[in-house]
Design an enzyme around this catalytic site. Structure first.
Site, PDB file in Angstrom:
ATOM      1  N   ASP A 204       0.822  -1.198   0.000  1.00 29.34           N
ATOM      2  CA  ASP A 204       0.000   0.000   0.000  1.00 29.34           C
ATOM      3  C   ASP A 204       0.861   1.255   0.000  1.00 29.34           C
ATOM      4  O   ASP A 204       0.559   2.243  -0.693  1.00 29.34           O
ATOM      5  CB  ASP A 204      -0.912  -0.022   1.227  1.00 29.34           C
ATOM      6  N   ASP A 365      -8.841  -1.395   3.483  1.00 29.86           N
ATOM      7  CA  ASP A 365      -8.369  -0.982   4.805  1.00 29.86           C
ATOM      8  C   ASP A 365      -9.254  -1.563   5.900  1.00 29.86           C
ATOM      9  O   ASP A 365      -8.761  -2.037   6.934  1.00 29.86           O
ATOM     10  CB  ASP A 365      -8.339   0.544   4.891  1.00 29.86           C
TER      11      ASP A 365
END
Length: 444
Positions: A204, A365
């Protein structure tokens, strides 16, 4: 007139993203906490009823399948291989999505996302429902179960991909999707789970911040086209399309509309000033003919057009990515053509991919936050509390960094790093300390 406008802008208080940051954090923390809480409940209830099955997560365990007889070093190497293979697959898939979006296959991407949501709600949700029915011995016939499950999945797809649906219904289904996927990830072997969490946090970080990162490319392409990315993204604040109050800066594409209106007002002011100057010159020089006036007007019009084109090129060149993704939240920082007050207001009102004024958080997330807490729930609830507080603290730090730097920031690295650190510190140090204090009847 210009002096009056300057005084008005000077007297107007400059707003900051920190003024509404507390509200934004609360609106993000609430769904994240609900998702993690639901995953902890599922893990606590169904952990003994749903052991790990390699066929359930073949992509994650494609390189190595952990067994209890393997040594610690073999588990460590196998977990690294699994995490590396998973990150490679995710990277390739993301670049494929970038290519499809580049070639304007938006309808295909929307259909793919809708099909993915239907599979998660229908199949994964059905499996979890069967586990719960078996665990609580609930009498239910298969016809009723199939009808309820089918309606639940169809309504979920419509709620996620139809903007006319109530916002709380959409948010609820997104939380449910994140919960279901996170629960299935918690069924992975322990070493593979921790390695995957760390690897996804690093991925990420690279995918958002690197210039050639796939997520960054996807966001910049969407911003250049002024289009929405068809993705599963949770929006912290509802998007109102009408009857906005002065404080509700949640209109879609707001930064582009404001920018265009600002440019049009500048062009109209310049054009009126040019016409006034032309009239004054004509009155002071009566010998000028109509041809000279016509050429002067066309010349000023060409100058205005060139100024507008130059301004557009400068703004497009100087624009930059400036919000958490996640959209994982996404935004464009206006160029130096705007004045300081206008630029700050547009930045505040343009947070999010669609410039809806809301902080958006990618569903990935939600999933990996819940996976970390769910894995902690398999040990004891003390680690659950520690990991939850660490994740929320990391999310708050990420939002504070967003407010400070006004740059695109990934939401996973800080929270996952703190969560993993607190998990092992609690398991190795805090638990031993608390147990010894309890045995010796010591209170603080």
């Amino acid at each position: 007139m210009a002096q009056t406008q300057t005084q008005t802008q000077t007297q107007r208080p400059c707003s900051s993203i920190l003024d509404s940051l507390g509200e934004e954090i609360v609106r993000i923390i609430a769904p994240v906490s609900i998702c993690m809480f639901l995953v902890v409940i599922l893990v606590s209830v169904l952990n003994t009823k749903s052991p790990f099955d390699p066929s359930m997560a073949s992509i994650v365990t494609i390189a190595y399948t952990e067994t209890t007889s393997d040594s610690t070093w073999d588990k460590f190497l196998g977990a690294l291989l699994n995490s590396l293979a998973f990150v490679v697959v995710v990277t390739v898939v993301t670049f494929v999505l970038v290519l499809l979006f580049y070639f304007r296959c938006t309808r295909f991407l929307k259909l793919y996302m809708a099909f993915s949501a239907f599979v998660v709600l229908g199949f994964l949700g059905g499996e979890v429902s069967l586990f719960l029915i078996q665990h609580f011995s609930t009498p239910l016939d298969c016809i009723t179960f199939s009808l309820v499950l089918c309606n639940f999945a169809v309504v979920g797809v419509l709620a996620v991909f139809m903007s006319k649906m109530a916002i709380f219904v959409t948010q609820g289904y997104l939380v449910v999707i994140g919960m279901l996927v996170a629960y299935w990830f918690t069924m992975l072997p322990e070493w593979t789970t921790w390695a995957m969490l760390v690897a996804m946090a690093l991925y990420d970080l690279a995918a958002v911040l690197l210039p050639i990162g796939p997520l960054r490319l996807l966001v910049e392409l969407a911003i250049s086209r002024d289009e929405e990315i068809p993705a599963l993204v949770y929006e912290a604040r509802p998007v109102n399309h009408g009857n906005l109050s002065p404080r509700d800066v949640v209109q879609r594409r707001l930064w582009r509309d404001r920018q265009r209106r600002h440019e049009n007002s500048i062009l109209q002011t310049d054009y009126s000033n040019t016409n006034a100057n032309s009239v004054e010159n004509a009155s002071s020089n009566p010998n000028l003919n109509d041809n000279s006036n016509t050429s002067s007007g066309s010349y000023s019009y060409r100058n205005l057009v060139s100024v507008e084109e130059g301004r557009a090129r400068v703004q497009e060149t100087d624009s930059d990515l400036s919000a958490p993704l996640i959209d994982r939240g996404m935004n464009v920082q206006l160029g130096r053509v705007e004045d300081a007050t206008s630029s700050e207001n547009l930045l505040l009102e343009g947070i999010g991919l669609g410039s809806s004024g809301a902080i958006k958080l990618g569903l990935g997330d939600f999933i990996f936050y819940s996976v970390l807490v769910g894995r902690a729930a398999m040990y004891d609830f003390m680690t659950v509390y520690a990991c939850y507080l660490a994740i929320i603290a990391g999310l708050g730090i990420t939002l504070m960094l967003l407010a400070l730097y006004q740059k695109a920031l990934p939401a996973l690295p800080v929270s996952i790093a703190l969560g993993v650190l607190f998990y092992f510190l609690t398991r190795l140090l805090l638990e031993v300390f608390v147990v010894q204090c309890s045995l010796n009847l010591l209170l603080f």
